[in-house]
Design an enzyme around this catalytic site. Structure first.
Site, PDB file in Angstrom:
ATOM      1  N   GLU A  37       0.838  -1.204   0.000  1.00 17.75           N
ATOM      2  CA  GLU A  37       0.000   0.000   0.000  1.00 17.75           C
ATOM      3  C   GLU A  37       0.873   1.254   0.000  1.00 17.75           C
ATOM      4  O   GLU A  37       0.486   2.293  -0.519  1.00 17.75           O
ATOM      5  CB  GLU A  37      -0.894   0.019   1.250  1.00 17.75           C
ATOM      6  CG  GLU A  37      -1.956  -1.066   1.281  1.00 17.75           C
ATOM      7  CD  GLU A  37      -2.639  -1.195   2.643  1.00 17.75           C
ATOM      8  OE1 GLU A  37      -3.823  -1.541   2.670  1.00 17.75           O
ATOM      9  OE2 GLU A  37      -1.987  -0.950   3.685  1.00 17.75           O
ATOM     10  N   ASP A 224     -12.719  -3.177  -1.884  1.00 17.41           N
ATOM     11  CA  ASP A 224     -13.780  -4.187  -2.026  1.00 17.41           C
ATOM     12  C   ASP A 224     -15.081  -3.649  -1.449  1.00 17.41           C
ATOM     13  O   ASP A 224     -15.074  -2.811  -0.553  1.00 17.41           O
ATOM     14  CB  ASP A 224     -13.373  -5.483  -1.314  1.00 17.41           C
ATOM     15  CG  ASP A 224     -12.895  -5.221   0.113  1.00 17.41           C
ATOM     16  OD1 ASP A 224     -11.703  -4.931   0.294  1.00 17.41           O
ATOM     17  OD2 ASP A 224     -13.732  -5.275   1.034  1.00 17.41           O
TER      18      ASP A 224
HETATM   19  N1  SAH Z   1      -4.588 -11.311   1.693  1.00 12.90           N
HETATM   20  C1  SAH Z   1      -4.117  -9.986   2.013  1.00 12.90           C
HETATM   21  C2  SAH Z   1      -4.510  -9.672   3.406  1.00 12.90           C
HETATM   22  C3  SAH Z   1      -4.696  -8.259   3.666  1.00 12.90           C
HETATM   23  S1  SAH Z   1      -5.669  -7.979   5.055  1.00 12.90           S
HETATM   24  C4  SAH Z   1      -2.640  -9.892   1.721  1.00 12.90           C
HETATM   25  O1  SAH Z   1      -2.313  -9.665   0.583  1.00 12.90           O
HETATM   26  O2  SAH Z   1      -1.790 -10.051   2.604  1.00 12.90           O
HETATM   27  C5  SAH Z   1      -6.552  -6.597   4.498  1.00 12.90           C
HETATM   28  C6  SAH Z   1      -5.895  -5.259   4.686  1.00 12.90           C
HETATM   29  O3  SAH Z   1      -6.623  -4.333   3.919  1.00 12.90           O
HETATM   30  C7  SAH Z   1      -5.928  -4.757   6.107  1.00 12.90           C
HETATM   31  O4  SAH Z   1      -4.786  -4.001   6.392  1.00 12.90           O
HETATM   32  C8  SAH Z   1      -7.226  -3.924   6.169  1.00 12.90           C
HETATM   33  O5  SAH Z   1      -7.073  -2.730   6.893  1.00 12.90           O
HETATM   34  C9  SAH Z   1      -7.551  -3.603   4.715  1.00 12.90           C
HETATM   35  N2  SAH Z   1      -8.883  -4.018   4.225  1.00 12.90           N
HETATM   36  C10 SAH Z   1      -9.241  -3.982   2.916  1.00 12.90           C
HETATM   37  N3  SAH Z   1     -10.505  -4.435   2.756  1.00 12.90           N
HETATM   38  C11 SAH Z   1     -10.980  -4.756   3.983  1.00 12.90           C
HETATM   39  C12 SAH Z   1     -12.219  -5.278   4.462  1.00 12.90           C
HETATM   40  N4  SAH Z   1     -13.233  -5.556   3.643  1.00 12.90           N
HETATM   41  N5  SAH Z   1     -12.348  -5.509   5.785  1.00 12.90           N
HETATM   42  C13 SAH Z   1     -11.338  -5.244   6.615  1.00 12.90           C
HETATM   43  N6  SAH Z   1     -10.140  -4.758   6.222  1.00 12.90           N
HETATM   44  C14 SAH Z   1      -9.948  -4.498   4.917  1.00 12.90           C
END
Ligand code: SAH
Length: 266
Positions: A37, A224
């Site tokens: 990010e 999303d």
């Molecule tokens: N699979 C991912 C995991 C990321 S976790 C990876 O590539 O490692 C998701 C991250 O994006 C967190 O830092 C959170 O703050 C943010 N985020 C994005 N969409 C989200 C959602 N629907 N609910 C909670 N956090 C979300």
């Protein structure tokens, strides 16, 4: 003599307060959960990884720093989990890095930037960038008087009416929890929090910053749609690159706006 001394110190205190109040913002600390990010911003601002990290040798926290215009910019990422090698997302690492960054870097302003899920029922769309008006938790349910409010932990973000107007940014409330999915319990609390965006760090950063009274802005790009029909993680991964590019553009505008201004101008 004593009276004079007192007068003098009161006067200089007033000067000092005036000075502090009117002083341009200098040090900004960005707290960003995932290095992906932060990467576009690191490159655009030509920040470099600090080799003499101010953090303990045991932690994976990474500091990128550099001057941009008249601003001392720092981006702090919690880095990779030492056992699993994935980004240390969620509230616990976010709180720790926020605490340590405040101690080490004494920021004038903290900006928590990152991605979030958005609710289309509240007007959110993929790639929207939101300035957060307030943050709260949705997975700290404590059904005891007053502790229930502590659990929710609602905090107003530092008000930035001029910045929002000038950059024409969307504004919404953020709800934070340690899960990426949304259980029925979480859904109920998120609705009660009146949230437009949902993440996994924001309210934790705001909690720590509030202890030390460091003004905090939260800026979130929507990867999303939580109340849509796509699986969250699939949609998140698909849109991550486009959203971080959008976020990078908005953050650059935000720091261009901040440059040369004091807190009360925001
Ligand atoms: N699979 C991912 C995991 C990321 S976790 C990876 O590539 O490692 C998701 C991250 O994006 C967190 O830092 C959170 O703050 C943010 N985020 C994005 N969409 C989200 C959602 N629907 N609910 C909670 N956090 C979300």
């Amino acid at each position: 003599m004593a009276a004079n001394g007192e007068d003098f110190s009161n006067a200089s205190m007033e000067n000092l307060m005036g000075h502090v109040e009117k002083r341009s913002i200098f040090t900004i600390v960005f707290i960003v959960a995932m290095q992906k990010e932060a990467q576009p911003l690191i490159e655009r601002l030509r920040l470099v990884k600090e080799v003499n990290s101010p953090f303990p040798k045991e932690v994976a926290w990474i500091l990128f720093k550099g001057m941009y215009k008249d601003l001392n910019i720092n981006i702090v990422c919690p880095g990779k989990d030492s056992a699993l090698g994935v980004d240390s997302v969620c509230t616990v690492p976010a709180s720790l890095v926020t605490y340590a960054s405040i101690q080490a870097l004494q920021p004038d302003l903290i900006i928590n930037a990152g991605t979030a899920g958005g609710f289309k029922a509240k007007g959110a769309r993929i790639c929207d960038v939101y300035i957060v008006s307030s943050s709260a938790f949705h997975d700290r349910r404590i059904p005891v008087p007053v502790l229930d409010l502590y659990g929710v932990g609602m905090r107003k973000a530092f008000p930035t009416p001029n910045l929002i107007k000038e950059l024409n940014l969307k504004v919404g409330r953020l709800s934070t929890g340690d899960s990426m999915d949304m259980s029925p319990h979480d859904k109920e609390s998120i609705t009660a929090n009146d949230a437009t965006v949902k993440d996994m760090e924001g309210a934790a950063v705001a909690y720590v910053a509030d202890i030390f009274k460091v003004p905090t802005i939260l800026i979130k790009g929507v990867t999303d749609i939580v109340d849509g029909n796509r699986p969250t993680s699939e949609e998140f991964l698909e849109n991550l690159a486009a959203v971080t590019a959008q976020l990078d553009e908005s953050i650059t505008k935000v720091i261009d706006f901040i440059s040369g201004k004091c807190l009360s101008d925001l």
